[in-house]
Scaffold this motif. Structure first.
Motif, PDB file in Angstrom:
ATOM      1  N   SER A   1      54.171  58.525  48.381  1.00  0.00           N
ATOM      2  CA  SER A   1      53.202  59.381  47.688  1.00  0.00           C
ATOM      3  C   SER A   1      53.581  60.854  47.781  1.00  0.00           C
ATOM      4  O   SER A   1      54.046  61.304  48.818  1.00  0.00           O
ATOM      5  CB  SER A   1      51.810  59.214  48.307  1.00  0.00           C
ATOM      6  OG  SER A   1      51.309  57.939  48.038  1.00  0.00           O
TER       7      SER A   1
ATOM      8  N   ALA B   1      51.568  55.864  46.055  1.00  0.00           N
ATOM      9  CA  ALA B   1      51.884  54.547  46.613  1.00  0.00           C
ATOM     10  C   ALA B   1      50.589  53.766  46.763  1.00  0.00           C
ATOM     11  O   ALA B   1      49.642  54.235  47.386  1.00  0.00           O
ATOM     12  CB  ALA B   1      52.563  54.706  47.962  1.00  0.00           C
ATOM     13  N   LEU B   2      50.542  52.585  46.163  1.00  0.00           N
ATOM     14  CA  LEU B   2      49.333  51.769  46.216  1.00  0.00           C
ATOM     15  C   LEU B   2      49.433  50.784  47.380  1.00  0.00           C
ATOM     16  O   LEU B   2      50.519  50.521  47.898  1.00  0.00           O
ATOM     17  CB  LEU B   2      49.137  51.034  44.894  1.00  0.00           C
ATOM     18  CG  LEU B   2      49.179  51.913  43.640  1.00  0.00           C
ATOM     19  CD1 LEU B   2      49.101  51.073  42.368  1.00  0.00           C
ATOM     20  CD2 LEU B   2      48.043  52.938  43.660  1.00  0.00           C
ATOM     21  N   GLU B   3      48.296  50.244  47.766  1.00  0.00           N
ATOM     22  CA  GLU B   3      48.229  49.365  48.932  1.00  0.00           C
ATOM     23  C   GLU B   3      49.095  48.108  48.806  1.00  0.00           C
ATOM     24  O   GLU B   3      49.657  47.630  49.770  1.00  0.00           O
ATOM     25  CB  GLU B   3      46.772  48.941  49.194  1.00  0.00           C
ATOM     26  CG  GLU B   3      45.830  50.085  49.550  1.00  0.00           C
ATOM     27  CD  GLU B   3      46.241  50.829  50.818  1.00  0.00           C
ATOM     28  OE1 GLU B   3      46.872  50.212  51.690  1.00  0.00           O
ATOM     29  OE2 GLU B   3      45.929  52.034  50.920  1.00  0.00           O
TER      30      GLU B   3
ATOM     31  N   ASN C   1      55.843  55.845  52.936  1.00  0.00           N
ATOM     32  CA  ASN C   1      54.834  56.119  51.909  1.00  0.00           C
ATOM     33  C   ASN C   1      55.423  57.161  50.969  1.00  0.00           C
ATOM     34  O   ASN C   1      55.632  58.297  51.350  1.00  0.00           O
ATOM     35  CB  ASN C   1      53.545  56.624  52.568  1.00  0.00           C
ATOM     36  CG  ASN C   1      52.428  56.811  51.576  1.00  0.00           C
ATOM     37  OD1 ASN C   1      52.665  56.993  50.379  1.00  0.00           O
ATOM     38  ND2 ASN C   1      51.193  56.770  52.067  1.00  0.00           N
TER      39      ASN C   1
HETATM   40  C1  NAG Z   1      50.048  57.002  51.087  1.00  0.00           C
HETATM   41  O1  NAG Z   1      49.528  58.261  51.420  1.00  0.00           O
HETATM   42  C2  NAG Z   1      48.503  58.744  50.537  1.00  0.00           C
HETATM   43  C3  NAG Z   1      48.094  60.130  50.993  1.00  0.00           C
HETATM   44  O2  NAG Z   1      49.215  60.932  51.195  1.00  0.00           O
HETATM   45  C4  NAG Z   1      47.314  57.788  50.538  1.00  0.00           C
HETATM   46  O3  NAG Z   1      46.359  58.226  49.600  1.00  0.00           O
HETATM   47  C5  NAG Z   1      47.769  56.388  50.148  1.00  0.00           C
HETATM   48  O4  NAG Z   1      46.708  55.481  50.272  1.00  0.00           O
HETATM   49  C6  NAG Z   1      48.934  55.958  51.064  1.00  0.00           C
HETATM   50  N1  NAG Z   1      49.416  54.678  50.578  1.00  0.00           N
HETATM   51  C7  NAG Z   1      49.681  53.642  51.382  1.00  0.00           C
HETATM   52  C8  NAG Z   1      50.161  52.412  50.725  1.00  0.00           C
HETATM   53  O5  NAG Z   1      49.542  53.707  52.591  1.00  0.00           O
END
Ligand code: NAG
Ligand code: NAG
Length: 187
Positions: free
Chosen positions: A33, A63-65, A31
């Motif tokens: 983010s 990072a988006l889903e 991830n």
């Molecule tokens: C990655 O982590 C962030 C929080 O740190 C979260 O908001 C986000 O949804 C996560 N993204 C994925 C694709 O898991």
């Protein structure tokens, strides 16, 4: 027979060496983010013709889903602070993202140095293709090992090493005119 064996051995050796040269792509389960710092850049453009920022500011990645990523960055351009939001869309190819209606293809490589990655991008600017590499890290402090890895990458991709820029890290962007304006306001 022996020469054939030698040839095969050499082929295998070359393949192994090439494989070692290639950095792995960002793994899918990471991830990305968070806040990141741009620690070094390189372009294949003649750097005297290209105005490169010497100051860089932290940027934020979300990072988006669906595997896409949102990048929120600030850049100093002609003394002004520009907010740049970029959507990096995951493509079918491993490690590859696209932005700006596919005019920019980007690859994210993992470095063997903790919390350091390389963005490698290929931009179509009018008729010209421009390549760029960026060393990014989780903290703003200089990391010698990461910079050495970046230099290796730069050489491997055929960038002129003299085009490497190590920018100064700034917390926030202040427009240059801001200070001039303050000066003018003094009685
Ligand atoms: C990655 O982590 C962030 C929080 O740190 C979260 O908001 C986000 O949804 C996560 N993204 C994925 C694709 O898991
Ligand atoms: C880069 O551009 C400058 C100015 O246009 C020129 O003098 C120099 O020769 C160029 N260098 C290369 C390597 O093309």
């Amino acid at each position: 027979m022996q020469s054939l064996l030698l040839t095969v051995t050499l082929f295998v050796l070359v393949a192994v060496l090439q494989a070692q040269d290639d950095l792995p792509f960002l793994s899918e389960d990471k991830n990305f983010s968070g806040t990141w710092y741009l620690k070094a850049t390189v372009k294949d453009l003649n750097s005297t013709e290209w105005k490169n920022p010497k100051e860089e500011f932290p940027f934020v990645v979300r990072a988006l889903e669906n595997g896409n990523m949102e990048v929120m960055a600030v850049s100093m351009y002609n003394g002004e602070c520009l907010q740049i939001d970029i959507l990096l869309e995951k493509t079918e190819k491993p490690g590859q993202y696209s932005a700006f209606w596919d005019t920019n293809l980007m690859y994210i490589y993992e470095l063997p140095v903790m919390d350091h990655y390389i963005f490698y991008s290929e931009c179509q600017i009018f008729e010209q293709k421009v390549y760029a590499g960026e060393l990014i890290g989780k903290d703003p402090t200089e990391n010698h090992e990461a910079l050495e890895e970046f230099k290796k990458f730069v050489q491997q991709k055929g960038f002129p090493p003299e085009n490497i820029i190590v920018p100064e890290q700034r917390d926030t962007c202040f427009p240059k005119d801001h200070f001039a304006a303050l000066q003018k306001c003094k009685p």
